[in-house]
Design a protein around this motif. Structure first.
Motif: not given
Lengths: 186, 186
Positions: A24, A27-30, A146, B161-165
Motif C-alpha cells: 500500500w 499505491t497510496a497518495g496522489n 490512507v 483501505d480508504i484513500k485520503l486526499e
C-alpha cells in the motif's frame, strides 16, 4: 549518542498490514503528483545518520525486496540487525548487515565506543523498545494518506505518557504529510 | 449533505485514555506558547457546520465538564446524540441536545429534508460508523504532542483501505499539528 526514527505510517498509525505487507505504500497518495526530484527528506536524513539499527522483521521486509546494488537505499551505512534467533543474515543481505543478539544498552555502549554519533532506528518492535529505554530523541513520521483499518502499529504501550515537542510538518504534492518531533522523557 | 470530523488525538492516535479520560488534552504541548488569540480553527469550523451528530459517550464526556453557558463550545448549533439506551439527556444538557435511537441513514434523510447541509460528527464509535457508511467527507485531526501508549483509538476497522486526499497541515506554537484530508471512497 542520538537515536532517531524515520518511518512511514498510514493515517491510522500502521506501519504494515496485519501480515506485514507494505505494498500500500507504493499505491497510496496522489500518484500523478510531480515527485521527480522529491525524496521527502530521505537522502538528507541518511546523510545525518552514521549507522542503523533495525529489527529482524524489518530486515526480512528489505530482504524480500531483492534490491539491486543500484536500488539499495542505505549507501554503505553500517546496519546492525537485532535478532535473538538468527545468527546469519539472509543470502542477499550478506556483507550489507550484521546480526546482533545482545541487549540494547550493550549495543549502544559498543557503538558509542566505536565513535558512532547518530543511529537510525527502524522496525516497529525495535522502535518501541528504544522508546521504552528512553533512547529515541527524534521522530519523523511520513503519514501516507490512507486508512488501513488494522495492521501493525508504529507505537505500542509506553512506560508512561511521553511528551513530544519542537513539532513541525511538511505537506508534499502527493498528499503525504511528514511530521517531526523531539522526544522529552522529562 | 456533508459530514466532517474535527477531533484531537495523541500522536499515537488515541482520542482518550482507556477509561475515557481526556485530561491529558489540557496539559500536553508547550503550555508557555502564546495561544491567546489562537483557537486552532474551531470557531471557523463551527461556523461552517449547521448541526452536530455525536455518540452517547462523547455527550457524557461533555456532560461531566459541567460547562457554564459562557463555556459552552457549540453556540446554538443543533446537536443530535445517538443512543440506543438513553431516551433523555443528562440534566445539565437538557435543551442543548436531543437523543436519537434510529439508524444513521434515517437520521441523515431527516436532517437533509429539514435543510441541513453540513454536520460535525463527533465521538470515536460514531465517526467509525459514519466512515463505514462512506459518509465522512472531510477529516481534521489536531495531533496533540504526546504518546499515550494505549487508549481509545480514533479509527477502527474499515470495510476496505480508504484513500485520503487534499492533504494539508498547520503547526501551532504549542506544538500541536493539525492535518486535514478529504476522503475518497472511490
Amino acid at each position: 549518542m542520538k537515536f532517531s526514527v524515520f518511518i512511514a505510517t498510514s493515517v491510522d498509525g500502521f506501519i504494515a498490514k496485519p501480515d506485514g505487507n507494505v505494498d500500500w505504500l507504493h499505491t497510496a497518495g496522489n500518484l500523478e503528483a510531480d515527485m521527480e526530484t522529491e525524496d521527502m527528506g530521505f537522502k538528507a536524513y541518511m546523510n545525518a545518520v552514521d549507522c542503523m539499527i533495525m529489527g529482524r522483521k524489518c530486515m526480512e521486509v528489505i530482504s524480500e525486496m531483492n534490491l539491486t546494488p543500484e536500488q539499495w537505499f542505505y549507501g554503505d551505512t553500517r546496519i546492525v540487525v537485532l535478532s535473538s534467533t538468527l545468527t546469519e543474515p539472509p543470502e542477499n543481505l550478506r556483507g550489507k548487515v550484521e546480526m546482533y543478539a545482545g541487549d540494547i544498552h550493550s549495543l549502544v555502549d559498543k557503538l558509542e565506543k566505536e565513535g558512532y554519533k547518530h543511529a537510525y532506528v527502524d522496525g516497529g518492535k525495535t522502535i518501541q523498545s528504544f522508546i521504552n529505554l528512553q533512547l529515541i530523541n527524534e521522530i519523523i513520521i511520513t503519514k501516507i494518506p490512507v486508512l488501513l483499518g488494522e495492521g501493525i502499529p508504529l507505537f505500542g504501550k509506553t512506560f508512561k505518557d511521553i511528551k513530544l515537542e519542537k513539532a513541525s510538518a511538511i505537506t508534499f504534492p502527493n498528499d503525504f504529510i511528514q511530521v517531526k518531533y523531539s522526544v522529552n522523557y522529562e
